[in-house]
Design a protein around this motif. Structure first.
Motif, PDB file in Angstrom:
ATOM      1  N   MET A   1      11.214   4.643   2.183  1.00  0.00           N
ATOM      2  CA  MET A   1      11.687   5.866   2.532  1.00  0.00           C
ATOM      3  C   MET A   1      11.395   7.092   1.530  1.00  0.00           C
ATOM      4  O   MET A   1      11.437   8.155   1.367  1.00  0.00           O
ATOM      5  CB  MET A   1      13.022   5.443   2.527  1.00  0.00           C
ATOM      6  CG  MET A   1      13.997   5.136   3.970  1.00  0.00           C
ATOM      7  SD  MET A   1      15.274   5.849   4.639  1.00  0.00           S
ATOM      8  CE  MET A   1      15.368   4.801   6.013  1.00  0.00           C
ATOM      9  N   ASP A   2      10.544   5.941   0.333  1.00  0.00           N
ATOM     10  CA  ASP A   2      10.188   6.879  -0.496  1.00  0.00           C
ATOM     11  C   ASP A   2       8.579   8.259  -0.412  1.00  0.00           C
ATOM     12  O   ASP A   2       7.981   7.534   0.536  1.00  0.00           O
ATOM     13  CB  ASP A   2       9.679   6.276  -2.020  1.00  0.00           C
ATOM     14  CG  ASP A   2       9.225   7.491  -3.720  1.00  0.00           C
ATOM     15  OD1 ASP A   2      10.480   7.144  -4.796  1.00  0.00           O
ATOM     16  OD2 ASP A   2       8.186   7.861  -3.298  1.00  0.00           O
TER      17      ASP A   2
ATOM     18  N   HIS B   1       1.249   4.205   2.808  1.00  0.00           N
ATOM     19  CA  HIS B   1       0.999   2.832   4.460  1.00  0.00           C
ATOM     20  C   HIS B   1       1.472   3.200   5.701  1.00  0.00           C
ATOM     21  O   HIS B   1       1.216   2.566   6.474  1.00  0.00           O
ATOM     22  CB  HIS B   1       1.386   1.703   3.796  1.00  0.00           C
ATOM     23  CG  HIS B   1       1.647   1.350   2.074  1.00  0.00           C
ATOM     24  ND1 HIS B   1       0.261   1.736   1.419  1.00  0.00           N
ATOM     25  CD2 HIS B   1       2.395   1.537   0.701  1.00  0.00           C
ATOM     26  CE1 HIS B   1       0.731   0.977   0.282  1.00  0.00           C
ATOM     27  NE2 HIS B   1       1.458   1.101  -0.169  1.00  0.00           N
ATOM     28  N   GLY B   2       1.435   3.651   5.762  1.00  0.00           N
ATOM     29  CA  GLY B   2       1.820   4.690   7.279  1.00  0.00           C
ATOM     30  C   GLY B   2       2.871   4.420   8.201  1.00  0.00           C
ATOM     31  O   GLY B   2       3.439   3.387   7.399  1.00  0.00           O
ATOM     32  N   VAL B   3       3.146   4.718   9.294  1.00  0.00           N
ATOM     33  CA  VAL B   3       4.013   4.188   9.851  1.00  0.00           C
ATOM     34  C   VAL B   3       4.006   2.496  10.309  1.00  0.00           C
ATOM     35  O   VAL B   3       5.281   1.869  10.774  1.00  0.00           O
ATOM     36  CB  VAL B   3       4.373   4.969  11.110  1.00  0.00           C
ATOM     37  CG1 VAL B   3       5.962   5.005  12.488  1.00  0.00           C
ATOM     38  CG2 VAL B   3       4.594   6.508  11.126  1.00  0.00           C
TER      39      VAL B   3
ATOM     40  N   GLY C   1       7.036  10.963   9.975  1.00  0.00           N
ATOM     41  CA  GLY C   1       7.990  10.648   8.618  1.00  0.00           C
ATOM     42  C   GLY C   1       8.600   9.520   8.879  1.00  0.00           C
ATOM     43  O   GLY C   1       8.279   8.573   9.431  1.00  0.00           O
ATOM     44  N   VAL C   2       8.229   9.011   7.596  1.00  0.00           N
ATOM     45  CA  VAL C   2       8.659   7.449   7.725  1.00  0.00           C
ATOM     46  C   VAL C   2      10.515   7.544   7.964  1.00  0.00           C
ATOM     47  O   VAL C   2      10.789   6.248   8.858  1.00  0.00           O
ATOM     48  CB  VAL C   2       8.178   6.762   6.710  1.00  0.00           C
ATOM     49  CG1 VAL C   2       8.651   5.128   5.929  1.00  0.00           C
ATOM     50  CG2 VAL C   2       6.380   6.614   6.494  1.00  0.00           C
ATOM     51  N   THR C   3      10.891   7.742   7.701  1.00  0.00           N
ATOM     52  CA  THR C   3      12.321   7.618   7.906  1.00  0.00           C
ATOM     53  C   THR C   3      13.014   7.889   8.715  1.00  0.00           C
ATOM     54  O   THR C   3      13.350   6.833   8.685  1.00  0.00           O
ATOM     55  CB  THR C   3      13.249   8.822   6.763  1.00  0.00           C
ATOM     56  OG1 THR C   3      12.965   8.813   5.413  1.00  0.00           O
ATOM     57  CG2 THR C   3      14.606   8.784   6.004  1.00  0.00           C
ATOM     58  N   ALA C   4      12.703   8.446   9.514  1.00  0.00           N
ATOM     59  CA  ALA C   4      12.579   8.474  11.004  1.00  0.00           C
ATOM     60  C   ALA C   4      12.289   7.626  11.404  1.00  0.00           C
ATOM     61  O   ALA C   4      13.039   6.486  12.773  1.00  0.00           O
ATOM     62  CB  ALA C   4      12.057   9.976  12.320  1.00  0.00           C
ATOM     63  N   ALA C   5      11.020   7.280  11.174  1.00  0.00           N
ATOM     64  CA  ALA C   5      10.773   5.630  12.032  1.00  0.00           C
ATOM     65  C   ALA C   5      11.670   4.630  11.924  1.00  0.00           C
ATOM     66  O   ALA C   5      12.205   3.595  12.390  1.00  0.00           O
ATOM     67  CB  ALA C   5       8.889   5.655  11.172  1.00  0.00           C
TER      68      ALA C   5
END
Lengths: 222, 222
Positions: free
Chosen positions: A169-170, A175-177, B176-180
């Motif tokens: 989450m940083d 490295h993408g989703v 974004g990654v957090t939501a993913a």
């Protein structure tokens, strides 16, 4: 001299130990397959999984037969009912190792993991295998002290799981989703594997002593 | 006239039905909390979870007492042992609803979900609740046809889970990654909730008929 009944009861324990051993091996190989993008090893974990399922069916049948034919009471009854519950836990450990192997296979010939998190999974794999060995040892020895130590090993897994989420989450995650999704699921699989190993040990100790290895109830971290 | 033994046995079934009902309600509320970022409702799911745990402890004790005192055989023995296994499945359904509520709470006052995937989770929530109702109905009626239909409902869940992953992994994912990571975990929780409901129905039917509602073994999708 041991009776046929006692033989059957101890053969149930042997089957549980064997399942636990196989689940640990499966997680060891799955981790290696994941870290090295080793397709053959991933396939082997997937094929070997059948063996865990087979023993699980046989162990459940054996427990059922003991209940039906022997009308056990007190400690023996507890041991057999716990045995049935433990089969489900170890079965699930095997399924989780299988999931890890399947993700490794799906991404082959690519590596599933960004190099940055390899160390986390190497360590999660190590702790998972250690936990399955500890659970097996508790099944063999009924040692409550060993069972209490399992909780500490599980704490190490929870820490790794949490750290990994903070890496994910940083805002510097580069490295993408797709990689994030894989890492999320994989981390969850290792953490659940550990939970089930803890649960096996707890059930064994409850059966042997009539109380749980610690006072707090079991709480899943996330 | 029914004997005390028969009363106890049917009271075990009632407890399982009640647990199933509560797990379904928990998932219904958790989904609402998630979709509407409703903190009070998320808190309520978290508080209510204790109730499921309580009944689960009582149901397991009741089953154990039946085994110890009545030495049941054949169908009754199968029903009681299945009852113990079903307790574990429904317990887990409750825990998964709890996880959904905790994620909703963690992100409050933000919405956890990007609007784009709200529809998926509304539908996964609907299917999950439907599955818990179907499992409850199977517990009540022992109807193998109803149990077979549960499998179809679960297929709908697996489809949603798969579609959601393709949305996540699409290069157009903008959230974004957090939501993913949240979406990945949440989707997994709904899918596992459904798996456990299927498992409850399968065990009931196996107990009632001596064979599973379909020939294929249970296979987890991912």
């Amino acid at each position: 001299m041991r009776t046929a009944y006692q033989e059957q009861l101890s053969s149930l324990t042997v089957q549980l130990g064997e399942m636990c051993d196989l689940a640990g091996q499966a997680m060891e190989h799955a981790t290696q397959a994941l870290l090295q993008a080793d397709l053959a090893l991933a396939e082997q974990v997937i094929t070997d999984h059948e063996r865990i399922t087979e023993i699980s069916v046989r162990a459940e049948e054996a427990a059922f037969k003991l209940l039906a034919l022997q009308g056990p009471v007190a400690g023996d009854l507890r041991a057999i009912v716990s045995g049935i519950q433990i089969v489900a836990d170890i079965d699930r450990m095997g399924a989780l190792a299988l999931h890890v192997a399947k993700i490794a296979r799906r991404r082959h010939p690519q590596h599933t993991l960004p190099e940055e998190v390899n160390g986390y999974f190497a360590e999660m794999g190590r702790v998972a295998v250690e936990l399955s060995r500890s659970a097996q040892e508790v099944l063999d020895t009924l040692d409550p002290e060993k069972a209490a130590r399992i909780r500490e090993e599980d704490d190490a897994m929870d820490d790794l799981h949490r750290h990994l989420f903070s890496v994910l989450m940083d805002k510097d995650w580069k490295h993408g989703v797709t990689a994030a999704v894989d890492v999320t699921l994989l981390s969850r699989f290792y953490e659940r594997f550990a939970d089930h190993a803890v649960e096996v040990a707890r059930r064994v100790i409850f059966t042997a002593t009539g109380s749980f290895p610690e006072d707090q109830p079991f709480v899943e971290p996330r």
